[in-house]
Design a protein around this motif. Structure first.
Motif, PDB file in Angstrom:
ATOM      1  N   ASP A 194      -4.634 -15.962 -40.045  1.00  0.00           N
ATOM      2  CA  ASP A 194      -4.976 -14.587 -39.688  1.00  0.00           C
ATOM      3  C   ASP A 194      -6.485 -14.417 -39.598  1.00  0.00           C
ATOM      4  N   GLU A 195      -6.902 -13.554 -38.682  1.00  0.00           N
ATOM      5  CA  GLU A 195      -8.327 -13.325 -38.490  1.00  0.00           C
ATOM      6  C   GLU A 195      -8.968 -12.696 -39.717  1.00  0.00           C
ATOM      7  N   GLU A 196      -8.178 -11.864 -40.470  1.00  0.00           N
ATOM      8  CA  GLU A 196      -8.739 -11.206 -41.646  1.00  0.00           C
ATOM      9  C   GLU A 196      -9.116 -12.201 -42.734  1.00  0.00           C
ATOM     10  N   ASP A 197      -8.492 -13.375 -42.706  1.00  0.00           N
ATOM     11  CA  ASP A 197      -8.751 -14.374 -43.747  1.00  0.00           C
ATOM     12  C   ASP A 197      -9.894 -15.318 -43.402  1.00  0.00           C
ATOM     13  N   LEU A 198     -10.516 -15.123 -42.237  1.00  0.00           N
ATOM     14  CA  LEU A 198     -11.604 -16.018 -41.848  1.00  0.00           C
ATOM     15  C   LEU A 198     -12.764 -15.900 -42.824  1.00  0.00           C
ATOM     16  N   PRO A 199     -13.375 -17.017 -43.227  1.00  0.00           N
ATOM     17  CA  PRO A 199     -14.544 -16.950 -44.115  1.00  0.00           C
ATOM     18  C   PRO A 199     -15.746 -16.393 -43.370  1.00  0.00           C
ATOM     19  N   THR A 200     -16.803 -16.109 -44.129  1.00  0.00           N
ATOM     20  CA  THR A 200     -18.026 -15.596 -43.512  1.00  0.00           C
ATOM     21  C   THR A 200     -18.547 -16.610 -42.508  1.00  0.00           C
ATOM     22  N   PRO A 201     -18.770 -16.185 -41.283  1.00  0.00           N
ATOM     23  CA  PRO A 201     -19.202 -17.163 -40.265  1.00  0.00           C
ATOM     24  C   PRO A 201     -20.508 -17.839 -40.661  1.00  0.00           C
ATOM     25  N   ILE A 202     -20.483 -19.131 -40.653  1.00  0.00           N
ATOM     26  CA  ILE A 202     -21.702 -19.887 -40.940  1.00  0.00           C
ATOM     27  C   ILE A 202     -22.228 -20.559 -39.680  1.00  0.00           C
ATOM     28  N   ALA A 203     -21.513 -20.345 -38.581  1.00  0.00           N
ATOM     29  CA  ALA A 203     -21.983 -20.953 -37.334  1.00  0.00           C
ATOM     30  C   ALA A 203     -23.328 -20.382 -36.928  1.00  0.00           C
ATOM     31  N   ASP A 204     -23.524 -19.054 -37.181  1.00  0.00           N
ATOM     32  CA  ASP A 204     -24.804 -18.447 -36.833  1.00  0.00           C
ATOM     33  C   ASP A 204     -25.935 -19.064 -37.640  1.00  0.00           C
ATOM     34  N   LEU A 205     -25.619 -19.352 -38.943  1.00  0.00           N
ATOM     35  CA  LEU A 205     -26.631 -19.985 -39.773  1.00  0.00           C
ATOM     36  C   LEU A 205     -27.004 -21.353 -39.228  1.00  0.00           C
ATOM     37  N   ASN A 206     -25.992 -22.090 -38.772  1.00  0.00           N
ATOM     38  CA  ASN A 206     -26.266 -23.400 -38.179  1.00  0.00           C
ATOM     39  C   ASN A 206     -27.122 -23.271 -36.934  1.00  0.00           C
ATOM     40  N   ASP A 207     -26.868 -22.198 -36.165  1.00  0.00           N
ATOM     41  CA  ASP A 207     -27.659 -21.995 -34.965  1.00  0.00           C
ATOM     42  C   ASP A 207     -29.116 -21.735 -35.308  1.00  0.00           C
ATOM     43  N   SER A 237     -16.443 -27.142 -31.962  1.00  0.00           N
ATOM     44  CA  SER A 237     -15.463 -27.863 -32.776  1.00  0.00           C
ATOM     45  C   SER A 237     -16.129 -28.723 -33.830  1.00  0.00           C
ATOM     46  N   ASP A 238     -17.438 -28.973 -33.669  1.00  0.00           N
ATOM     47  CA  ASP A 238     -18.151 -29.795 -34.641  1.00  0.00           C
ATOM     48  C   ASP A 238     -18.776 -28.963 -35.762  1.00  0.00           C
ATOM     49  N   SER A 239     -18.630 -27.658 -35.711  1.00  0.00           N
ATOM     50  CA  SER A 239     -19.277 -26.799 -36.694  1.00  0.00           C
ATOM     51  C   SER A 239     -18.570 -26.872 -38.043  1.00  0.00           C
ATOM     52  N   ASP A 240     -19.338 -26.715 -39.137  1.00  0.00           N
ATOM     53  CA  ASP A 240     -18.753 -26.690 -40.479  1.00  0.00           C
ATOM     54  C   ASP A 240     -17.832 -25.491 -40.660  1.00  0.00           C
ATOM     55  N   PHE A 241     -18.074 -24.453 -39.868  1.00  0.00           N
ATOM     56  CA  PHE A 241     -17.231 -23.265 -39.953  1.00  0.00           C
ATOM     57  C   PHE A 241     -15.777 -23.615 -39.667  1.00  0.00           C
ATOM     58  N   TRP A 242     -15.559 -24.396 -38.634  1.00  0.00           N
ATOM     59  CA  TRP A 242     -14.185 -24.737 -38.262  1.00  0.00           C
ATOM     60  C   TRP A 242     -13.584 -25.750 -39.228  1.00  0.00           C
ATOM     61  N   THR A 243     -14.434 -26.518 -39.887  1.00  0.00           N
ATOM     62  CA  THR A 243     -13.926 -27.427 -40.917  1.00  0.00           C
ATOM     63  C   THR A 243     -13.348 -26.640 -42.086  1.00  0.00           C
ATOM     64  N   LEU A 244     -14.057 -25.560 -42.491  1.00  0.00           N
ATOM     65  CA  LEU A 244     -13.549 -24.704 -43.567  1.00  0.00           C
ATOM     66  C   LEU A 244     -12.246 -24.025 -43.167  1.00  0.00           C
ATOM     67  N   VAL A 245     -12.175 -23.583 -41.931  1.00  0.00           N
ATOM     68  CA  VAL A 245     -10.951 -22.934 -41.455  1.00  0.00           C
ATOM     69  C   VAL A 245      -9.776 -23.890 -41.528  1.00  0.00           C
ATOM     70  N   LYS A 246     -10.011 -25.134 -41.147  1.00  0.00           N
ATOM     71  CA  LYS A 246      -8.933 -26.117 -41.166  1.00  0.00           C
ATOM     72  C   LYS A 246      -8.520 -26.457 -42.594  1.00  0.00           C
ATOM     73  N   GLU A 247      -9.512 -26.616 -43.490  1.00  0.00           N
ATOM     74  CA  GLU A 247      -9.196 -26.974 -44.874  1.00  0.00           C
ATOM     75  C   GLU A 247      -8.424 -25.864 -45.582  1.00  0.00           C
ATOM     76  N   ASN A 248      -8.769 -24.593 -45.306  1.00  0.00           N
ATOM     77  CA  ASN A 248      -8.104 -23.464 -45.954  1.00  0.00           C
ATOM     78  C   ASN A 248      -6.840 -23.015 -45.228  1.00  0.00           C
ATOM     79  N   LYS A 249      -6.520 -23.690 -44.119  1.00  0.00           N
ATOM     80  CA  LYS A 249      -5.315 -23.382 -43.349  1.00  0.00           C
ATOM     81  C   LYS A 249      -5.251 -21.899 -42.991  1.00  0.00           C
TER      82      LYS A 249
END
Length: 580
Positions: free
Chosen positions: A344-357, A329-341
């Motif tokens: 749908d799964e097709e609208d998810l941005p490119t996952p950046i959680a892996d980059l953070n890892d 829940s602290d990942s920037d990925f989920w922040t982008l998801v929340k900001e872009n509302k």
């Protein structure tokens, strides 16, 4: 190797000891203050002569400095036709050095053995020129005060070392009966089952309606089937933890080891005891902020907050040590998801959680290398020698980071736990060194025939009884580089030996009963029996342990014509000799 003494113990009277200690303290002062810190009889006589000298007479008897000091601080007052020197500020008579012991004792008794400040106030209302250190030294001799003063831990607590997640799980119950959480007519929570992993500091908390063994076992079963059982389950001696239903868990998890803390010794549960305070404070803040009286609703968010904040021991969060990653829940990925509302799964941005890892992996590699340079081989030896958890040593590789056994490639979770282990060992090493230094310093202060006190547990005394059992050191035993002491009280020799962390220095407050005892004539006695006799000695000198109702003169209390007290068969009811 041991030292012992079977002679009659002889101790000087209290007044002689008082003035001996007082002189020692005065001699530690600088030369400028030694003569004027207290006023002795000879100096007092000179003050009177100096003040009575008329101005027309030569002042050759005294130096100009002495005359200036006298004129500045003292005046003559007539009391019952006698010339009395008084302080010029308070107008109170001077108390000379030779009268300190009797004057302070009288004032201290008058105010019902009040503390230093109250005794000083009483003295200052009648006398002047009594220094504070004179009162402090006297209070150290007061047996009634010394055996009832608040007890402080004078020796650093020995740390428990348990390496590896779920190696040692400490559990305890928090009593919330003074603030019950009433959800409805059928559900009222009165207790919190608190569990903490000793290594990672990861915490679990469950609300309970009752503290029955069945309820406790049900929650522990739930925890173990999700996170796996610990190798060591560490609890106190509460009946809810020693019931058969708890031991039935061992049938489900046969490799799990049960350990209970020493009776009447909460220090052996130090980690969970401190965590109880942290949890209660955080829970109270949650209730205040959310204006809610239902603390059971706040347990989950509060525990989550504790698990996701930095631990000063491992230098990382318990959540990361347990799961190998920060909360998603602290990942920037989920922040982008929340900001872009995004819905749908097709609208998810490119996952950046892996980059953070990946970044975290690199950072942890850097942290690991830095931590590895700071690990001393002495730390590893310390853990191998002093860890009371042999299982942990077999589960966790504690070899040095530069050893060939360390793999060239490690997962992110391995690196996080390795850094946590290094920091854990650093903290453990510092605590152990403090503990060892403290033990050495305190042990050197104690010798044969010294008077010491051993803490009397609250269940063995009433609120007005002494908190310490005065004893004499009759033997000093050194074995395996550890020093323990054999003690004797006025009722006998204590069966067990005691290390220095269990002893309180009472050299200046030795009771009369211990001043002359013949060690060889004393019989062995248990500590609990000695405590019972000590707290009841003012009445009968004995306690009974009758199995019946104390209705006949076979009961020692009934025979002596006194009522039984809470120190007699305290865990059994039905006594007919308790009075109305």
């Amino acid at each position: 190797m041991s030292e012992s003494n079977s002679k009659i113990v002889e101790i000087d009277n209290g007044e002689l000891i008082y003035y001996t200690e007082l002189e020692k303290h005065i001699n530690t002062l600088s030369g400028k203050f030694q003569e004027k810190s207290v006023i002795k009889q000879s100096v007092y006589d000179d003050i009177i002569k100096c003040l009575l000298l008329s101005k027309d007479k030569p002042l050759t008897l005294f130096s100009s400095q002495f005359i200036f000091w006298v004129k500045k601080h003292f005046i003559i007052t007539k009391i019952a036709a006698a010339d009395i020197a008084c302080c010029i500020k308070s107008k109170k008579p001077i108390c000379i050095y030779e009268m300190f012991y009797n004057v302070i004792r009288e004032a201290h008794t008058t105010i019902s053995h009040g503390g230093r400040d109250k005794t000083m106030h009483e003295l200052n209302s009648h006398y002047s020129w009594i220094p504070r250190f004179a009162v402090e030294i006297f209070l150290k001799q007061c047996i009634s005060c010394q055996t009832r003063k608040p007890l402080k831990q004078h020796v650093v607590t020995k740390p428990i070392i348990s390496l590896g997640v779920m190696t040692r799980l400490q559990i305890d119950l928090i009593d919330m009966r003074t603030r019950p959480d009433v959800l409805n007519s059928s559900i009222t929570y009165n207790w919190i089952l608190h569990c903490i992993d000793h290594f990672s500091k990861f915490t679990w908390a469950y609300p309970l309606q009752n503290k029955t063994a069945v309820d406790v076992a049900l929650k522990l079963r739930e925890l173990f089937f999700v996170f796996g059982p610990p190798r060591i389950l560490h609890s106190d001696n509460g009946r809810e933890f020693v019931a058969s239903v708890i031991y039935e868990l061992k049938e489900l998890f046969p490799d799990m080891i049960f350990i209970r803390g020493r009776p009447r010794h909460p220090q052996s549960q130090g980690c969970i005891e401190r965590a109880n305070g942290v949890l209660c404070d955080a829970l109270g803040k949650w209730m205040s902020i959310n204006t809610s009286s239902h603390w059971s609703n706040g347990l989950l968010p509060v525990v989550y907050g504790i698990n996701t904040r930095l631990s000063v021991v491992t230098k990382t969060t318990p959540y990361q040590v347990m799961f190998g990653q920060a909360p998603r829940s602290d990942s920037d990925f989920w922040t982008l998801v929340k900001e872009n509302k995004v819905i749908d799964e097709e609208d998810l941005p490119t996952p950046i959680a892996d980059l953070n890892d990946d970044n975290m992996m690199n950072n942890k590699n850097d942290d690991f290398n830095v931590g590895a340079e700071n690990i001393d081989e002495d730390i590893i030896q310390l853990v191998q020698q002093l860890s009371d958890d042999a299982v942990a040593n077999s589960l966790v590789d504690i070899s040095l980071p530069h050893s060939s056994s360390v793999k060239s490639q490690q997962t992110k979770h391995d690196l996080i736990r390795k850094v946590a282990t290094d920091n854990y060992l650093n903290v453990a090493n510092k605590k152990m060194k403090l503990y060892q230094d403290s033990i050495i310093n305190e042990t050197e202060k104690l010798n044969l025939n010294d008077c010491v006190g051993v803490k009397i547990n609250t269940v063995d005394r009433t609120n007005t009884d002494a908190k310490l059992l005065p004893c004499l050191i009759i033997e000093k035993i050194e074995k395996d580089e550890k020093i323990t002491f054999k003690l004797a009280c006025q009722y006998g020799k204590l069966e067990n030996t005691y290390s220095v962390e269990h002893l309180i220095d009472l050299k200046m407050a030795c009771p009369k009963e211990l001043k002359q005892i013949i060690i060889d004539d004393l019989k062995d006695i248990t500590f609990i029996e000695a405590c019972k006799l000590y707290v009841r000695a003012s009445t009968t000198g004995k306690t009974c342990d009758c199995k019946g109702k104390c209705a006949t003169k076979q009961c020692s209390c009934k025979k002596m014509g006194v009522y039984c007290s809470t120190k007699c068969h305290s865990k059994r009811g039905g006594c007919t000799n308790m009075g109305e």
